[in-house]
Design a protein around this motif. Structure first.
Motif, PDB file in Angstrom:
ATOM      1  N   ARG A  53       0.828  -1.202   0.000  1.00 15.62           N
ATOM      2  CA  ARG A  53       0.000   0.000   0.000  1.00 15.62           C
ATOM      3  C   ARG A  53       0.866   1.257   0.000  1.00 15.62           C
ATOM      4  O   ARG A  53       0.655   2.176  -0.788  1.00 15.62           O
ATOM      5  N   TRP A  54       1.856   1.302   0.864  1.00 20.20           N
ATOM      6  CA  TRP A  54       2.708   2.482   0.964  1.00 20.20           C
ATOM      7  C   TRP A  54       3.591   2.610  -0.262  1.00 20.20           C
ATOM      8  O   TRP A  54       3.859   3.717  -0.725  1.00 20.20           O
ATOM      9  N   GLN A  55       4.033   1.484  -0.787  1.00 16.86           N
ATOM     10  CA  GLN A  55       4.870   1.530  -1.990  1.00 16.86           C
ATOM     11  C   GLN A  55       4.050   2.074  -3.156  1.00 16.86           C
ATOM     12  O   GLN A  55       4.539   2.904  -3.928  1.00 16.86           O
ATOM     13  N   ARG A  56       2.798   1.647  -3.279  1.00 13.05           N
ATOM     14  CA  ARG A  56       1.946   2.164  -4.352  1.00 13.05           C
ATOM     15  C   ARG A  56       1.725   3.659  -4.183  1.00 13.05           C
ATOM     16  O   ARG A  56       1.735   4.409  -5.159  1.00 13.05           O
ATOM     17  N   ARG A  57       1.528   4.102  -2.936  1.00 11.49           N
ATOM     18  CA  ARG A  57       1.337   5.541  -2.699  1.00 11.49           C
ATOM     19  C   ARG A  57       2.579   6.334  -3.079  1.00 11.49           C
ATOM     20  O   ARG A  57       2.490   7.404  -3.661  1.00 11.49           O
ATOM     21  N   MET A  58       3.753   5.817  -2.728  1.00  8.54           N
ATOM     22  CA  MET A  58       4.994   6.510  -3.062  1.00  8.54           C
ATOM     23  C   MET A  58       5.186   6.562  -4.580  1.00  8.54           C
ATOM     24  O   MET A  58       5.595   7.586  -5.125  1.00  8.54           O
ATOM     25  N   GLU A  59       4.885   5.455  -5.256  1.00  7.86           N
ATOM     26  CA  GLU A  59       5.025   5.446  -6.718  1.00  7.86           C
ATOM     27  C   GLU A  59       4.034   6.404  -7.357  1.00  7.86           C
ATOM     28  O   GLU A  59       4.361   7.099  -8.320  1.00  7.86           O
ATOM     29  N   ARG A  60       2.807   6.458  -6.816  1.00  4.63           N
ATOM     30  CA  ARG A  60       1.807   7.382  -7.357  1.00  4.63           C
ATOM     31  C   ARG A  60       2.245   8.829  -7.135  1.00  4.63           C
ATOM     32  O   ARG A  60       2.115   9.661  -8.031  1.00  4.63           O
ATOM     33  N   MET A  61       2.809   9.117  -5.958  1.00  3.76           N
ATOM     34  CA  MET A  61       3.288  10.465  -5.698  1.00  3.76           C
ATOM     35  C   MET A  61       4.462  10.798  -6.625  1.00  3.76           C
ATOM     36  O   MET A  61       4.565  11.916  -7.116  1.00  3.76           O
ATOM     37  N   GLN A  62       5.323   9.818  -6.891  1.00  2.00           N
ATOM     38  CA  GLN A  62       6.449  10.046  -7.793  1.00  2.00           C
ATOM     39  C   GLN A  62       5.951  10.355  -9.198  1.00  2.00           C
ATOM     40  O   GLN A  62       6.472  11.251  -9.863  1.00  2.00           O
ATOM     41  N   ARG A  63       4.938   9.616  -9.659  1.00  2.00           N
ATOM     42  CA  ARG A  63       4.370   9.887 -10.998  1.00  2.00           C
ATOM     43  C   ARG A  63       3.788  11.295 -11.059  1.00  2.00           C
ATOM     44  O   ARG A  63       3.949  12.008 -12.049  1.00  2.00           O
ATOM     45  N   ARG A  64       3.103  11.711  -9.976  1.00  2.00           N
ATOM     46  CA  ARG A  64       2.548  13.065  -9.948  1.00  2.00           C
ATOM     47  C   ARG A  64       3.651  14.112 -10.019  1.00  2.00           C
ATOM     48  O   ARG A  64       3.527  15.113 -10.729  1.00  2.00           O
ATOM     49  N   MET A  65       4.727  13.895  -9.272  1.00  2.00           N
ATOM     50  CA  MET A  65       5.840  14.837  -9.294  1.00  2.00           C
ATOM     51  C   MET A  65       6.461  14.916 -10.688  1.00  2.00           C
ATOM     52  O   MET A  65       6.789  16.001 -11.168  1.00  2.00           O
ATOM     53  N   GLU A  66       6.620  13.768 -11.343  1.00  2.00           N
ATOM     54  CA  GLU A  66       7.192  13.770 -12.693  1.00  2.00           C
ATOM     55  C   GLU A  66       6.279  14.510 -13.670  1.00  2.00           C
ATOM     56  O   GLU A  66       6.754  15.239 -14.533  1.00  2.00           O
ATOM     57  N   ARG A  67       4.958  14.319 -13.516  1.00  2.00           N
ATOM     58  CA  ARG A  67       4.029  15.048 -14.392  1.00  2.00           C
ATOM     59  C   ARG A  67       4.103  16.548 -14.136  1.00  2.00           C
ATOM     60  O   ARG A  67       4.069  17.349 -15.074  1.00  2.00           O
ATOM     61  N   MET A  68       4.208  16.937 -12.870  1.00  2.00           N
ATOM     62  CA  MET A  68       4.314  18.360 -12.551  1.00  2.00           C
ATOM     63  C   MET A  68       5.608  18.942 -13.111  1.00  2.00           C
ATOM     64  O   MET A  68       5.612  20.047 -13.651  1.00  2.00           O
TER      65      MET A  68
END
Length: 145
Positions: A53-68
């Motif tokens: 769960r936490w790994q998925r959240r971190m990966e999702r946050m990383q994808r958001r940062m890359e998009r930003m």
């Protein structure tokens, strides 16, 4: 369909809940299908608190940062930093961005080492349990008549 699900996953549970409510209002069988999908896929599984769960959240946050970052690069003229006209500020900005990129790289390396250490610990525990397991007795031959 997968793109829509990925976008809703990025937004989070409120988006899925809103879509479910709207689908029940518009056409209730669609709401039931969507609710079944959410439960079956584990997207609404509050009771499923596993380590991923936490790994998925971190990966999702990383994808958001890359998009930003990609969006900021397009906004500022394709990634090339335009001069502000103030040499001291431009130098400060360049140094700050370089430092942040270095910290980001170090953090990614830290996460990679952390995941590797966790995997190694789990594997070592498995091997220790396997070594300490009592040997199973050999099967008895069938009785001869």
């Amino acid at each position: 369909m997968h793109a829509l699900a990925a976008q809703l996953d990025d937004i989070g549970k409120p988006a899925w809940i809103a879509l479910t409510v709207v689908s029940f209002i518009l056409f209730w069988p669609l709401g039931l299908v969507l609710l079944g999908f959410l439960i079956g896929s584990g997207r609404m599984g509050c009771w499923a608190h596993n380590g991923n769960r936490w790994q998925r959240r971190m990966e999702r946050m990383q994808r958001r940062m890359e998009r930003m970052q990609a969006g900021a690069g397009r906004w500022s003229g394709g990634g090339s930093r335009a001069s502000s006209g103030n040499w001291a500020f431009d130098e400060y900005r360049a140094e700050t961005l370089r430092r942040l990129e270095e910290e980001q790289r170090e953090f990614r390396e830290f996460l990679q080492r952390l995941r590797a250490a966790k995997d190694k610990a789990e594997f070592d525990q498995f091997m220790a349990e396997r070594r300490n397991r009592p040997a199973s007795p050999p099967p008895e031959p069938p009785p001869q008549a």
